[in-house]
Motif scaffolding. Structure first.
Motif, PDB file in Angstrom:
ATOM      1  N   PHE A 214       8.852  -0.562 -12.203  1.00  0.00           N
ATOM      2  CA  PHE A 214       7.921   0.563 -13.127  1.00  0.00           C
ATOM      3  C   PHE A 214       6.928   1.079 -12.435  1.00  0.00           C
ATOM      4  O   PHE A 214       6.616   2.183 -12.449  1.00  0.00           O
ATOM      5  N   ILE A 215       6.190  -0.001 -11.532  1.00  0.00           N
ATOM      6  CA  ILE A 215       5.180   0.717 -11.036  1.00  0.00           C
ATOM      7  C   ILE A 215       5.400   1.581  -9.976  1.00  0.00           C
ATOM      8  O   ILE A 215       4.969   2.744  -9.635  1.00  0.00           O
ATOM      9  N   TYR A 216       6.425   1.567  -8.997  1.00  0.00           N
ATOM     10  CA  TYR A 216       6.966   2.496  -8.265  1.00  0.00           C
ATOM     11  C   TYR A 216       7.346   3.720  -8.887  1.00  0.00           C
ATOM     12  O   TYR A 216       6.977   4.937  -8.451  1.00  0.00           O
TER      13      TYR A 216
ATOM     14  N   PHE B  13      -5.872  -0.268 -10.239  1.00  0.00           N
ATOM     15  CA  PHE B  13      -4.574  -0.904 -10.261  1.00  0.00           C
ATOM     16  C   PHE B  13      -4.651  -2.081 -11.227  1.00  0.00           C
ATOM     17  O   PHE B  13      -3.720  -2.235 -11.950  1.00  0.00           O
ATOM     18  N   ASN B  14      -5.531  -2.895 -10.790  1.00  0.00           N
ATOM     19  CA  ASN B  14      -5.506  -4.187 -11.888  1.00  0.00           C
ATOM     20  C   ASN B  14      -5.921  -4.105 -13.343  1.00  0.00           C
ATOM     21  O   ASN B  14      -5.390  -5.007 -13.770  1.00  0.00           O
ATOM     22  N   LEU B  15      -6.378  -2.951 -13.426  1.00  0.00           N
ATOM     23  CA  LEU B  15      -6.846  -2.683 -15.100  1.00  0.00           C
ATOM     24  C   LEU B  15      -5.871  -2.154 -15.646  1.00  0.00           C
ATOM     25  O   LEU B  15      -5.770  -1.972 -16.908  1.00  0.00           O
ATOM     26  N   LEU B  16      -4.926  -1.773 -14.947  1.00  0.00           N
ATOM     27  CA  LEU B  16      -3.556  -1.049 -15.886  1.00  0.00           C
ATOM     28  C   LEU B  16      -2.951  -2.105 -16.710  1.00  0.00           C
ATOM     29  O   LEU B  16      -2.710  -3.244 -16.463  1.00  0.00           O
ATOM     30  N   PRO B  17      -2.596  -1.672 -17.912  1.00  0.00           N
ATOM     31  CA  PRO B  17      -2.042  -2.807 -18.992  1.00  0.00           C
ATOM     32  C   PRO B  17      -0.521  -3.166 -18.727  1.00  0.00           C
ATOM     33  O   PRO B  17       0.144  -2.720 -19.289  1.00  0.00           O
ATOM     34  N   ILE B  18      -0.181  -3.308 -17.641  1.00  0.00           N
ATOM     35  CA  ILE B  18       1.143  -3.584 -16.925  1.00  0.00           C
ATOM     36  C   ILE B  18       1.092  -5.245 -16.953  1.00  0.00           C
ATOM     37  O   ILE B  18       0.487  -5.842 -16.239  1.00  0.00           O
ATOM     38  N   PRO B  19       2.303  -5.758 -17.524  1.00  0.00           N
ATOM     39  CA  PRO B  19       2.576  -7.219 -17.125  1.00  0.00           C
ATOM     40  C   PRO B  19       2.228  -7.756 -15.625  1.00  0.00           C
ATOM     41  O   PRO B  19       2.480  -6.875 -14.756  1.00  0.00           O
TER      42      PRO B  19
ATOM     43  N   ASN C 187     -11.252  -0.795  -2.615  1.00  0.00           N
ATOM     44  CA  ASN C 187     -11.878  -1.551  -3.912  1.00  0.00           C
ATOM     45  C   ASN C 187     -11.668  -0.431  -5.209  1.00  0.00           C
ATOM     46  O   ASN C 187     -11.417  -1.024  -6.276  1.00  0.00           O
ATOM     47  N   VAL C 188     -11.763   0.720  -5.150  1.00  0.00           N
ATOM     48  CA  VAL C 188     -11.193   1.717  -6.411  1.00  0.00           C
ATOM     49  C   VAL C 188      -9.873   1.277  -6.343  1.00  0.00           C
ATOM     50  O   VAL C 188      -9.371   1.148  -7.806  1.00  0.00           O
ATOM     51  N   VAL C 189      -9.104   1.249  -5.579  1.00  0.00           N
ATOM     52  CA  VAL C 189      -7.439   1.059  -5.821  1.00  0.00           C
ATOM     53  C   VAL C 189      -7.349  -0.136  -6.672  1.00  0.00           C
ATOM     54  O   VAL C 189      -6.607  -0.331  -7.339  1.00  0.00           O
ATOM     55  N   LEU C 190      -8.028  -1.361  -6.092  1.00  0.00           N
ATOM     56  CA  LEU C 190      -7.931  -2.709  -6.522  1.00  0.00           C
ATOM     57  C   LEU C 190      -8.391  -2.725  -8.090  1.00  0.00           C
ATOM     58  O   LEU C 190      -7.747  -3.187  -8.799  1.00  0.00           O
TER      59      LEU C 190
END
Length: 203
Positions: free
Chosen positions: A178-180, A137-143, A131-134
Protein backbone atom coordinates in the motif's frame (compact mmCIF):
# COMPACT_ATOMS: atom_id res chain seq x y z
CA UNK A 1 17.72 2.77 -3.68
CA UNK A 2 19.48 1.78 -0.46
CA UNK A 3 22.31 3.42 1.41
CA UNK A 4 24.78 0.94 -0.08
CA UNK A 5 24.42 2.60 -3.48
CA UNK A 6 25.23 5.96 -1.85
CA UNK A 7 28.41 4.44 -0.41
CA UNK A 8 29.61 3.71 -3.94
CA UNK A 9 29.02 7.32 -5.01
CA UNK A 10 30.27 9.21 -1.94
CA UNK A 11 31.55 7.57 1.27
CA UNK A 12 31.23 10.91 3.09
CA UNK A 13 27.58 11.31 2.08
CA UNK A 14 26.97 7.71 3.13
CA UNK A 15 28.52 8.32 6.56
CA UNK A 16 26.55 11.53 7.12
CA UNK A 17 23.26 9.94 6.05
CA UNK A 18 23.82 6.75 8.04
CA UNK A 19 24.70 8.64 11.22
CA UNK A 20 21.75 11.00 10.74
CA UNK A 21 19.41 8.03 10.34
CA UNK A 22 20.75 6.29 13.44
CA UNK A 23 20.42 9.50 15.47
CA UNK A 24 16.92 10.26 14.21
CA UNK A 25 15.54 6.74 14.64
CA UNK A 26 17.06 6.52 18.11
CA UNK A 27 15.55 9.83 19.23
CA UNK A 28 12.19 8.80 17.75
CA UNK A 29 12.02 5.55 19.71
CA UNK A 30 13.48 7.11 22.86
CA UNK A 31 10.76 9.77 22.74
CA UNK A 32 8.09 7.05 22.70
CA UNK A 33 9.73 5.26 25.63
CA UNK A 34 10.40 8.40 27.68
CA UNK A 35 6.87 9.75 27.23
CA UNK A 36 5.27 6.43 28.18
CA UNK A 37 7.56 6.12 31.21
CA UNK A 38 6.79 9.65 32.38
CA UNK A 39 3.06 9.06 31.91
CA UNK A 40 3.10 6.01 34.16
CA UNK A 41 3.83 3.01 31.95
CA UNK A 42 7.00 1.21 33.07
CA UNK A 43 6.89 -1.29 30.19
CA UNK A 44 9.51 0.51 28.06
CA UNK A 45 11.82 0.78 31.09
CA UNK A 46 11.50 -2.95 31.77
CA UNK A 47 12.74 -3.59 28.21
CA UNK A 48 15.63 -1.14 28.61
CA UNK A 49 14.21 1.28 26.04
CA UNK A 50 14.35 4.53 28.04
CA UNK A 51 17.83 5.18 26.67
CA UNK A 52 19.58 6.96 23.81
CA UNK A 53 21.72 3.89 23.13
CA UNK A 54 21.07 3.13 19.43
CA UNK A 55 21.72 -0.60 19.95
CA UNK A 56 18.57 -0.79 22.07
CA UNK A 57 16.41 0.67 19.30
CA UNK A 58 17.76 -0.50 15.94
CA UNK A 59 16.11 -3.52 14.36
CA UNK A 60 18.41 -5.93 12.42
CA UNK A 61 15.94 -6.50 9.57
CA UNK A 62 14.92 -2.85 9.45
CA UNK A 63 18.58 -1.80 9.28
CA UNK A 64 19.32 -4.23 6.44
CA UNK A 65 16.33 -2.89 4.51
CA UNK A 66 17.64 0.66 4.95
CA UNK A 67 21.03 -0.40 3.60
CA UNK A 68 19.81 -2.32 0.58
CA UNK A 69 16.27 -1.10 -0.17
CA UNK A 70 16.18 2.46 1.14
CA UNK A 71 13.22 1.85 3.44
CA UNK A 72 13.45 0.38 6.91
CA UNK A 73 12.36 0.70 10.50
CA UNK A 74 13.55 0.66 14.09
CA UNK A 75 12.40 -1.70 16.83
CA UNK A 76 8.97 -0.56 18.07
CA UNK A 77 8.81 0.46 21.73
CA UNK A 78 6.42 -1.80 23.69
CA UNK A 79 3.84 0.14 25.68
CA UNK A 80 0.81 -0.99 27.66
CA UNK A 81 -2.23 1.18 26.85
CA UNK A 82 -3.96 -0.07 30.02
CA UNK A 83 -1.28 1.71 32.05
CA UNK A 84 -1.61 4.91 30.05
CA UNK A 85 -5.27 5.29 29.27
CA UNK A 86 -6.64 6.76 26.08
CA UNK A 87 -4.90 10.15 26.18
CA UNK A 88 -1.66 8.85 27.65
CA UNK A 89 -1.43 6.36 24.80
CA UNK A 90 -2.04 9.16 22.30
CA UNK A 91 0.77 11.32 23.71
CA UNK A 92 3.22 8.44 24.06
CA UNK A 93 2.54 7.54 20.43
CA UNK A 94 2.76 11.11 19.16
CA UNK A 95 6.02 11.74 21.01
CA UNK A 96 8.08 9.92 18.36
CA UNK A 97 7.10 11.93 15.26
CA UNK A 98 6.92 15.14 17.32
CA UNK A 99 10.55 14.64 18.37
CA UNK A 100 11.53 14.35 14.70
CA UNK A 101 9.60 17.50 13.84
CA UNK A 102 11.39 19.35 16.65
CA UNK A 103 14.80 18.23 15.36
CA UNK A 104 13.83 19.36 11.85
CA UNK A 105 12.80 22.79 13.15
CA UNK A 106 16.08 23.21 15.06
CA UNK A 107 18.06 22.25 11.95
CA UNK A 108 16.03 24.67 9.84
CA UNK A 109 16.73 27.49 12.29
CA UNK A 110 20.47 26.77 12.15
CA UNK A 111 20.47 26.51 8.36
CA UNK A 112 19.29 30.12 8.22
CA UNK A 113 22.74 31.09 9.58
CA UNK A 114 24.98 28.41 8.06
CA UNK A 115 25.93 28.21 4.37
CA UNK A 116 24.49 25.00 2.94
CA UNK A 117 27.71 24.52 0.94
CA UNK A 118 29.74 23.91 4.14
CA UNK A 119 30.10 20.46 5.72
CA UNK A 120 28.04 21.58 8.71
CA UNK A 121 25.37 22.89 6.36
CA UNK A 122 25.26 19.55 4.53
CA UNK A 123 24.91 17.71 7.85
CA UNK A 124 22.09 20.02 8.95
CA UNK A 125 20.28 19.64 5.63
CA UNK A 126 20.58 15.85 5.79
CA UNK A 127 19.35 15.65 9.37
CA UNK A 128 16.47 18.00 8.55
CA UNK A 129 15.38 15.97 5.52
CA UNK A 130 15.52 12.65 7.37
CA UNK A 131 13.53 13.96 10.32
CA UNK A 132 10.85 15.49 8.10
CA UNK A 133 10.54 12.11 6.37
CA UNK A 134 10.23 10.30 9.70
CA UNK A 135 7.74 12.80 11.13
CA UNK A 136 5.45 12.90 8.09
CA UNK A 137 5.69 9.21 7.29
CA UNK A 138 4.95 8.08 10.84
CA UNK A 139 1.97 10.44 11.14
CA UNK A 140 0.23 8.86 8.15
CA UNK A 141 -2.99 7.12 9.29
CA UNK A 142 -1.79 3.76 7.97
CA UNK A 143 -1.77 0.57 10.09
CA UNK A 144 1.53 -0.21 11.86
CA UNK A 145 2.49 3.49 11.79
CA UNK A 146 2.14 5.98 14.65
CA UNK A 147 -0.56 7.87 12.80
CA UNK A 148 -2.94 4.93 12.88
CA UNK A 149 -2.40 4.49 16.62
CA UNK A 150 -3.02 8.17 17.24
CA UNK A 151 -6.22 7.86 15.23
CA UNK A 152 -7.10 4.72 17.18
CA UNK A 153 -6.68 6.60 20.46
CA UNK A 154 -9.04 9.31 19.24
CA UNK A 155 -11.59 6.76 17.93
CA UNK A 156 -11.36 3.66 20.18
CA UNK A 157 -13.65 1.50 18.00
CA UNK A 158 -11.41 2.16 14.99
CA UNK A 159 -8.36 1.50 17.15
CA UNK A 160 -9.63 -1.99 17.99
CA UNK A 161 -10.19 -2.75 14.31
CA UNK A 162 -6.70 -1.51 13.41
CA UNK A 163 -5.18 -3.62 16.20
CA UNK A 164 -6.97 -6.71 14.86
CA UNK A 165 -5.64 -6.01 11.37
CA UNK A 166 -2.08 -5.50 12.64
CA UNK A 167 -2.25 -8.86 14.40
CA UNK A 168 -2.82 -10.67 11.10
CA UNK A 169 0.24 -12.55 9.76
CA UNK A 170 0.40 -10.73 6.39
CA UNK A 171 -0.45 -7.22 7.63
CA UNK A 172 3.15 -6.02 7.22
CA UNK A 173 3.33 -7.09 3.56
CA UNK A 174 -0.08 -5.57 2.81
CA UNK A 175 0.96 -2.26 4.34
CA UNK A 176 4.27 -2.26 2.44
CA UNK A 177 2.47 -2.77 -0.88
CA UNK A 178 0.00 0.00 0.00
CA UNK A 179 2.81 2.41 0.90
CA UNK A 180 4.68 1.57 -2.31
CA UNK A 181 1.54 2.28 -4.34
CA UNK A 182 1.24 5.70 -2.68
CA UNK A 183 4.97 6.50 -2.70
CA UNK A 184 4.54 9.38 -5.17
CA UNK A 185 1.87 11.12 -3.12
CA UNK A 186 3.78 10.51 0.12
CA UNK A 187 6.95 11.97 -1.40
CA UNK A 188 5.04 15.06 -2.55
CA UNK A 189 3.60 15.55 0.95
CA UNK A 190 7.04 15.20 2.53
CA UNK A 191 8.42 17.84 0.13
CA UNK A 192 5.63 20.26 1.04
CA UNK A 193 6.25 19.82 4.77
CA UNK A 194 10.00 20.32 4.32
CA UNK A 195 9.37 23.60 2.49
CA UNK A 196 6.97 24.63 5.26
CA UNK A 197 9.56 23.90 7.96
CA UNK A 198 12.20 25.93 6.13
CA UNK A 199 9.71 28.72 5.55
CA UNK A 200 8.98 29.01 9.27
CA UNK A 201 12.50 30.22 9.93
CA UNK A 202 12.98 32.07 6.67
CA UNK A 203 15.57 29.58 5.41
Amino acid sequence: MGLISLLQVSPLAFAITALALVLSLTVHEFAHAYAADRLGDRTPRSYGRVTLNPLKHLDPLGTLLLLFVGFGFARPVPINPRNLGRWGTLWATAAGPLSNLLIALVCAALIAFVPVSTLFGVVLSTVLSINVVLAVFNLLPIPLLDGSRILGSLVPSLGRSLAQFEAQPFSFLIVMVFIYALSGQIGSLIGQVQRWVLGLVGA
